[in-house]
Structures are given as structure tokens and as C-alpha cells.
Design a protein around this motif. Structure first.
Motif, short mmCIF file in Angstrom:
data_model
loop_
_atom_site.label_atom_id
_atom_site.label_comp_id
_atom_site.label_asym_id
_atom_site.label_seq_id
_atom_site.Cartn_x
_atom_site.Cartn_y
_atom_site.Cartn_z
N GLY A 79 0.79 -1.23 0.00
CA GLY A 79 0.00 0.00 0.00
C GLY A 79 0.82 1.27 0.00
O GLY A 79 0.52 2.22 -0.72
N GLY A 80 1.86 1.32 0.84
CA GLY A 80 2.63 2.54 0.99
C GLY A 80 3.50 2.88 -0.20
O GLY A 80 3.78 4.05 -0.47
N TRP A 81 3.96 1.86 -0.92
CA TRP A 81 4.76 2.08 -2.12
C TRP A 81 3.87 1.90 -3.33
O TRP A 81 3.79 0.83 -3.92
N SER A 82 3.17 2.93 -3.68
CA SER A 82 2.23 2.90 -4.79
C SER A 82 1.94 4.33 -5.21
O SER A 82 2.07 5.27 -4.41
N ARG A 83 1.56 4.51 -6.46
CA ARG A 83 1.15 5.85 -6.90
C ARG A 83 -0.12 6.31 -6.18
O ARG A 83 -0.42 7.49 -6.12
N ASP A 84 -0.87 5.33 -5.64
CA ASP A 84 -2.10 5.65 -4.89
C ASP A 84 -1.85 5.72 -3.39
O ASP A 84 -2.79 5.64 -2.60
N ALA A 85 -0.59 5.85 -2.96
CA ALA A 85 -0.26 5.71 -1.53
C ALA A 85 -1.04 6.69 -0.67
O ALA A 85 -1.48 6.35 0.44
N ARG A 86 -1.26 7.93 -1.13
CA ARG A 86 -1.95 8.91 -0.30
C ARG A 86 -3.43 8.58 -0.12
O ARG A 86 -4.08 9.11 0.78
N SER A 87 -3.95 7.71 -0.98
CA SER A 87 -5.36 7.30 -0.87
C SER A 87 -5.50 5.93 -0.21
O SER A 87 -6.61 5.39 -0.14
N ALA A 88 -4.39 5.39 0.26
CA ALA A 88 -4.39 4.00 0.73
C ALA A 88 -4.61 3.86 2.22
O ALA A 88 -4.46 2.75 2.75
N MET A 89 -4.97 4.93 2.95
CA MET A 89 -5.15 4.80 4.40
C MET A 89 -6.24 3.81 4.78
O MET A 89 -6.06 3.03 5.72
N PRO A 90 -7.40 3.79 4.10
CA PRO A 90 -8.41 2.76 4.46
C PRO A 90 -7.87 1.34 4.29
O PRO A 90 -8.14 0.48 5.14
N LYS A 91 -7.10 1.11 3.23
CA LYS A 91 -6.54 -0.23 3.03
C LYS A 91 -5.52 -0.55 4.12
O LYS A 91 -5.52 -1.67 4.68
N ILE A 92 -4.65 0.40 4.45
CA ILE A 92 -3.63 0.14 5.48
C ILE A 92 -4.30 -0.11 6.82
O ILE A 92 -3.90 -1.01 7.58
N ALA A 93 -5.35 0.63 7.11
CA ALA A 93 -6.10 0.39 8.36
C ALA A 93 -6.70 -1.01 8.37
O ALA A 93 -6.68 -1.70 9.40
N ALA A 94 -7.21 -1.45 7.22
CA ALA A 94 -7.81 -2.79 7.13
C ALA A 94 -6.75 -3.86 7.33
O ALA A 94 -6.98 -4.86 8.04
N LEU A 95 -5.57 -3.69 6.72
CA LEU A 95 -4.49 -4.67 6.88
C LEU A 95 -4.02 -4.74 8.33
O LEU A 95 -3.73 -5.82 8.85
N LEU A 96 -3.95 -3.59 9.00
CA LEU A 96 -3.56 -3.58 10.41
C LEU A 96 -4.62 -4.25 11.28
O LEU A 96 -4.30 -4.99 12.22
N ALA A 97 -5.89 -4.00 10.97
CA ALA A 97 -6.97 -4.62 11.76
C ALA A 97 -6.95 -6.13 11.61
O ALA A 97 -7.14 -6.87 12.59
N ALA A 98 -6.74 -6.61 10.38
CA ALA A 98 -6.69 -8.06 10.16
C ALA A 98 -5.50 -8.68 10.88
O ALA A 98 -5.57 -9.81 11.37
N ALA A 407 9.12 -1.89 -7.48
CA ALA A 407 9.12 -1.21 -8.79
C ALA A 407 8.36 0.10 -8.71
O ALA A 407 8.76 1.11 -9.31
N ALA A 408 7.25 0.12 -7.96
CA ALA A 408 6.48 1.35 -7.81
C ALA A 408 7.26 2.40 -7.03
O ALA A 408 7.22 3.60 -7.34
N GLN A 409 7.99 1.97 -6.00
CA GLN A 409 8.77 2.91 -5.20
C GLN A 409 9.86 3.57 -6.03
O GLN A 409 10.24 4.72 -5.81
N LEU A 410 10.36 2.85 -7.04
CA LEU A 410 11.40 3.37 -7.93
C LEU A 410 10.81 4.11 -9.13
O LEU A 410 11.55 4.53 -10.01
N GLY A 411 9.47 4.22 -9.19
CA GLY A 411 8.83 4.93 -10.27
C GLY A 411 8.69 4.14 -11.56
O GLY A 411 8.42 4.72 -12.62
N ARG A 412 8.84 2.82 -11.48
CA ARG A 412 8.77 1.98 -12.68
C ARG A 412 7.43 1.27 -12.84
O ARG A 412 7.22 0.55 -13.80
#
Length: 698
Positions: A79-98, A407-412
Motif C-alpha cells: 500500500g505505501g509504495w504505490s502511486r495511490d499511496a496517499r489514498s491508501a489509508m483505508p486499506k492500510i487500516a484494514a491490513l492492520l486490523a486483520a 518497482a512502484a517505489q522506484l517509479g517503474r
């Protein structure tokens, strides 16, 4: 990674604001060590430094006594290394809850014991090189299949056998080789002096010290040259032999066990030893000495099994899908048999099982359902939309997602989208329609299953069949869109493109998310899911006057009805005794065949058992209350006993029997008339006739 404490705290119901650590594994490590002293369970959102955190826990005074359970979850590549990272808080919260969920209960284990008896099969020169590389840690026997390019060494270091292999079966610690020794040269007596090789005028003897009978013209010069050792004897009769081994290394061009999932302890190296895979296999062989355990991946409930009744075979789905050849039929005991030593834990058998007789245990279905519901409910609570579950394997699938994140973190690459939540499985084939539809009912917009090319072809076909069935069901209920996707990707670029394509269309979902808990019984879970999907079905809400909706499903679906040809059905009720799911019922008070559609698993046992071929399967889903109600499929007038007038059987059945037996020599006159009587009157009439015969006999 961009992280928002307020969003994460609200989703995780934290009573106070979260403190986020950006370098917890280095200068902020004392914060982790202080948490260890609390005794609370700890979730570390950092899998790449798992080893470091584990060492810190071991070195922290008082941590062991506090008893904190430490779990790890990856939010970086997912989630954090993605072009959508700033919109990924709901997903990160879900992964932490699980990740906060308790570990599943331990399962039973299957044991193996290996003494290191290794069988190497292949060309003699390559087999001896492999034996030398393995070293002295194993007890090695070589089965020679020709000399190879160089032939065997002159120094005989290992026992060598040869002949025609008849069979090889078993698993780690329990392989059994059967072969026929039918060559004139006895390798136990052969000293590799090469005298026979020099003496043979046809060059029929190679450096594997076996005679090629297609070249030999019976000069017997070799036999005379070997007079002292006595290894060559053309009069020796073929001998069938067998031997036991713990491990098998197969260097032949064609594998002796040609399965997609071969038994543990069997290794086939068609490319030989001169590659990294060959060297890794040799190292692994050296480690396979001792006692080992693996999980028992399945539960079997025979009372639910639709495989066989009265030695008639119905459902064969688990046997056909198993790539490990671990499942076999035992029609005498009306069951299937699963060999736990051969089972590799793919779970495909439980996915295709229509009744839930085979259940997956690693983890169990309720645990998997709880995790899905936690992911989806937390995601929705945090404001997430269009949730997609990405089901992937714990090994290659997880590694591929990690490669994509880097690859996303490196912009590829774009990386994992903000609405896609990865969920690791032991094997992607272990989850099917019951959990997929449950996830849709819990609020998932799409279910994507990632295959990487390592899966058996029948697994991929079974997953596609399940997806087609589930999608047909949802569309029939009026849920627009495509909810299920089978992704085939073995590179980060291919996975990136496939994930980007998931957001092309919007999917229609139930207006209210379901709140039921996934149960241990597959059919019970499916009933809960279907009830919810039917209650919220757009097709039924758009037409309130429609009481029931019949949705045609593909052949092999575990839902449906049957049709009965009333003209040919004699109401013998053989189908009732054959039905394993109590879908077919009789009536104690009248000749009737009744049916409950929700119980039918479409196993086909009724169709196969019917002596009149009067039954046909109709795969479908009847979306309405009628599917849970008894309906009469056929009924008939009862036949009245010609002696006491008590009803028994049906007119059609008795008349059919009389017609078939009327020309039989055993059923003439009074014998034929007795067939029209009930069982009690038949005995009385026969006894009376015998007494009359005795009285009138002169």
C-alpha cells in the motif's frame, strides 16, 4: 510512506491519537521494547525487518515474562509504495486490523521419518557424480539407466542395480521400488574389470556393464572372459525384486512419477546437475534425514460425501482435481480416501466439493471468513470504496507483489491500487465460491485471484469454473458488473497491468453489507450468503411481484433441481435411498417422491441409480422461498393386496413387475398371483399351499 494518524486511529478505534514511528527499527527501537513490557499483543507493520524485531524481543529484559504475542504485517509494498499511496489509508487500516486477529487454532499434523536411504535413478556417470556431491550423509543406491556419456567410475563406491522398473510409489520415508532384473550381467558380482567390454565383438556391452540384447548375437565371448568373477550368465532367469527407500533423485529424461505435485521426497532433475536448481536439490536432500511434520490440511466427513451410494459413483470432483494423486475411490465403503502423506495442501478438493464433506484446515473456513469480514468492514469504516480482495499464494504470489511494490517505489510501476487488499493463502485453489460470495456479501466489489503459472492446469480450470458459476449467479440476481477475475501474471509488469484494469468498471453490490459469521459447514455458509444476496437482489426489487427467479447455472454447479419423467417413473424410490443430501424424500403415508431444492448438490447419484432412467439434473438457482419447501415430483395410486386389500407399492410398479415376470418359468399360476399380494399375505398363502399339499399327498 505517507501515513495519516487520524484516519488510521479512527478506523482502528484507538482511544487516543496514534504515534507513528518512521525509523522504529533503528533509533526509535526503545519504543518497541517498551511496548513489549505491557504484555499486550503487538502488531509490527514491518516485515522486512522481522528478524531484527525478533532479536530485539529476545534481548529485552522481562519481554518473555510479559508474554506479548508479536505479529507482522506488510503495509509497505502492499500500500505505501504505490502511486495511490496517499489514498491508501483505508486499506492500510484494514491490513492492520486483520493483523490484530488471533492466530488460528493449531491443526493436526502428519509425520514422516527418513533414515536417509537415497535412490538415484539415471545414467550411471551422472548418478555417480550426484552421489559424490551428496556426500557421506546419505545411504545411496544407484539404479543405472545406461552408461551416460562417460560411463561409470572404475571404483565401485555405491551399490548399483539395473533392469526394468515396474513401479515406484510412496512418499518421504516410505518409497517402494519394484523392478525386474533380467540382464545377463549381475552387477553385484561385476568387478568393472572391463574384460567383457573388450571381449564383446558386437560392442553390445557399455560402461554401465549391462548387455544390449538388440546388439548381442550370442557369441558368449563375454561369458568366457568373466569365468573367474562369474558375473555373466545367460542362463540366469529374470527375477522380480523390490526395495524400500526414503528419498528418490530421478535424473532420467522422463520422470518416473509424472505428477504436477509429486510426493514429498521425490525430486526429478531433467536438466541434470549443472544448474542452480540441481545444486539446491542436492543440498536439500542432505537435510531430509530425521523426523518431520506437516499440517494435516483437510477434514473429511463421510456422512456429507456425495461420491458413492450402493456402489454407484456420483460426485468425482475431488478425485479429478487432485494433482497430487492423494484422493482415491472406495466404493465398497461408499467414500473417498485421502492419503495425508501425499496431500500437498492445495485445498482444491475442498473448493470443488459441493457438500463440504472435504474441508480445508490451514486455516479453517471460519478463520478465513473472519479475516475477510474484518478487512472489508474496517476498509469501509475508514471511508474506502470499491474494495477488491486480491487472493494470492504465500510464496510466489507474495514475492511478486513485493517486486511490484519495489518497482512502484522506484517509479517503474503504478503499484498495488489503493482499493486492492492483498490476502495471502497457502494456495489460491483453497478458496472458492462460498468464501468469494461471502466477501461480496460483506462489501467486496471484486474478487481477484492471482495465478503465477505454478498451479496445476486443473486447478486453474476449477477456479475459472467456480468464477463463471458465481458470476452467473450474481448477474441473474441483477448485480451488474464483473465481480470475479482470474489474473495470470508471473512478472511485476504483467501484475501491474492486470491490477490497473480492475478499476475499469463499477460493480453493483448489496445495499446492506451482511453481518453473518462464516461457519464451518460449507452448505450452511452458502445458504446464509444466498439468503442475503436474494434479499438484496436488484432483479427482485425491480419486480416486487416476482416471487421466485430461476437462474440457469453451468453444468457442475452445486445448486439445482431434478426433473422426473412421470410416464416411466415407477416410484421405486431407489433415488431416495441414494440421495446423500436428503434432497429426495418419500412419504410414509402415500406413494410420493418429494424434493427440497436447497438440499440438492447435483451429484447425480439419483440419476445414475434410477433403473428407469427417469431422472435428469437441472443446474440452477431458484431465488425464492420455494427452494426451501418440499414439492411433490411424482405420486401414484397405491396397489391394494388382492387378499387383504392393504395398500402396498404402486399400481405402475406392480404392473411393470407382472409384465416382466409373466413369461418366466418360476412365476406361473399361483406364483404370479402371489406377486399381487403384500409381503404378509404372500407368506400366509405360500404356507397354506404347502400344508394342503401335505394333506392331499397319498
Amino acid at each position: 510512506m505517507p501515513l495519516e494518524p487520524k484516519t488510521l486511529g479512527a478506523a482502528l478505534a484507538e482511544p487516543q491519537p496514534l504515534t507513528l514511528h518512521s525509523s522504529l527499527c533503528r533509533r526509535e527501537a526503545p519504543a518497541f521494547q517498551r511496548a513489549l513490557g505491557s504484555g499486550d499483543d503487538i502488531v509490527v507493520a514491518c516485515t522486512q525487518e522481522k528478524r531484527l524485531f525478533t532479536e530485539l524481543a529476545e534481548q529485552t529484559p522481562g519481554a518473555a515474562e510479559a508474554g506479548s504475542v508479536i505479529r507482522f504485517v506488510n503495509i509497505r509494498e502492499t500500500g505505501g509504495w504505490s502511486r495511490d499511496a496517499r489514498s491508501a489509508m483505508p486499506k492500510i487500516a484494514a491490513l492492520l486490523a486483520a493483523a490484530h486477529l488471533p492466530d488460528p487454532e493449531p491443526v493436526a499434523t502428519v509425520g514422516y521419518a527418513s533414515q536417509g536411504r537415497l535412490l538415484i535413478v539415471g545414467p550411471l556417470d551422472e548418478a555417480e557424480r550426484a552421489a559424490a556431491l551428496v556426500g557421506e550423509s546419505l545411504d545411496i543406491t544407484i539404479f543405472s539407466q545406461g552408461p551416460g556419456s562417460a560411463g561409470g567410475m572404475q571404483e565401485r563406491r555405491y551399490p548399483v542395480i539395473a533392469g526394468r522398473i515396474a513401479s515406484l510409489a510412496g512418499w518421504l520415508g516410505a518409497f517402494k521400488l519394484g523392478w525386474t532384473r533380467d540382464n545377463a550381467i549381475d552387477l553385484d558380482l561385476c568387478t568393472r574389470c572391463n574384460a567383457c567390454v573388450v571381449a564383446c565383438p558386437e560392442q553390445a556391452i557399455g560402461l554401465d556393464y549391462q548387455i544390449d540384447n538388440s546388439k548381442c548375437t550370442s557369441h558368449r565371448d563375454c561369458e568366457r572372459a568373466c569365468r573367474v568373477a562369474g558375473a555373466v550368465d545367460f542362463a540366469r532367469a529374470p527375477e522380480s525384486l523390490d526395495a524400500a527407500f526414503d528419498l528418490v533423485l530421478d535424473l532420467g529424461a522422463a520422470p518416473l512419477i509424472d505428477w504436477h505435485a509429486p510426493p514429498q521426497g521425490y525430486f526429478h532433475l531433467a536438466a541434470g546437475l549443472a544448474n542452480p536448481e540441481g545444486l539446491q536439490t542436492l543440498l536439500r536432500l542432505r537435510e531430509l534425514v530425521g523426523e518431520f511434520e506437516k499440517p494435516k490440511f483437510f477434514d473429511y466427513k463421510q456422512k456429507l460425501c456425495a461420491h458413492s451410494r450402493n456402489e454407484v459413483v456420483g460426485c468425482n470432483a475431488c478425485i479429478e482435481v487432485c494433482s497430487a494423486h492423494a484422493i482415491s475411490s472406495d466404493t465398497a465403503r461408499q467414500r473417498i480416501v485421502v492419503n495425508p502423506n501425499l496431500c500437498v495442501g492445495c485445498g482444491a478438493c475442498s473448493t470443488v466439493c459441493p457438500t463440504g464433506a472435504l474441508g480445508y484446515t490451514y486455516p479453517r473456513t471460519p478463520d478465513q471468513g473472519r479475516k475477510m469480514r474484518t478487512l472489508l468492514s474496517t476498509y469501509a469504516k475508514a471511508g474506502g470504496r470499491d474494495a477488491t480482495l486480491l487472493l494470492h499464494s504465500e510464496e510466489r504470489g507474495q514475492a511478486l507483489i513485493g517486486e511490484l511494490g519495489r518497482a512502484a517505489q522506484l517509479g517503474r510501476a503504478r503499484g498495488v491500487p489503493a482499493n486492492v487488499m492483498p490476502l495471502a493463502l497457502m494456495h489460491v485453489a483453497s478458496v472458492g465460491i462460498d468464501l468469494w460470495l461471502s466477501a461480496i456479501a460483506f462489501g467486496a466489489s471484486q474478487i481477484a485471484v492471482l495465478t503465477t503459472g505454478d498451479e496445476a492446469p486443473q486447478y486453474v480450470a476449477a477456479l475459472q469454473q467456480q468464477m463463471d458459476m458465481a458470476q452467473t449467479l450474481l448477474r441473474g440476481l441483477g448485480y451488474a458488473g464483473t465481480h470475479f477475475h482470474l489474473i495470470e501474471a508471473n512478472t511485476p509488469a504483467a501484475l501491474d497491468a492486470a491490477l490497473a484494469g480492475l478499476g475499469a468498471t463499477r460493480q453493483q453490490l448489496p445495499a446492506q453489507a451482511a453481518r453473518f459469521a462464516v461457519g464451518a459447514e460449507k452448505r450452511s455458509t452458502l445458504e446464509l450468503v444466498l439468503d442475503h444476496l436474494i434479499d438484496e437482489a436488484p432483479a427482485l426489487k425491480a419486480a416486487p411481484a416476482v416471487q421466485a427467479l430461476a437462474i440457469a447455472l453451468p453444468a457442475g454447479a452445486p445448486f439445482g433441481a431434478i426433473t422426473v419423467d412421470k410416464d416411466t417413473c415407477t416410484l421405486c424410490l431407489a433415488c431416495v435411498s441414494a440421495c446423500p443430501a436428503s434432497a429426495l424424500l418419500d412419504n410414509a403415508n402415500a406413494p410420493q417422491l418429494r424434493f427440497i431444492e436447497k438440499n440438492c448438490v447435483q451429484c447425480g447419484l439419483c440419476e445414475s441409480t434410477c433403473p428407469e432412467d427417469s431422472i435428469a439434473l437441472v443446474p440452477r438457482l431458484l431465488a425464492g422461498p420455494e427452494r426451501k419447501q418440499q414439492v411433490v415430483l411424482n405420486e401414484a395410486k397405491p396397489w391394494a393386496c388382492v387378499r387383504c386389500s392393504k395398500p402396498f407399492g404402486t399400481q405402475k410398479a406392480i404392473e411393470a413387475m407382472l409384465g416382466r415376470l409373466a413369461g418366466h418359468a418360476m412365476f406361473q399360476g399361483e406364483a404370479l398371483e402371489r406377486l399381487k399380494m403384500c409381503s404378509d399375505c404372500r407368506v400366509i398363502d405360500l404356507f397354506s399351499a404347502q400344508n394342503e399339499t401335505r394333506i392331499t399327498d397319498p
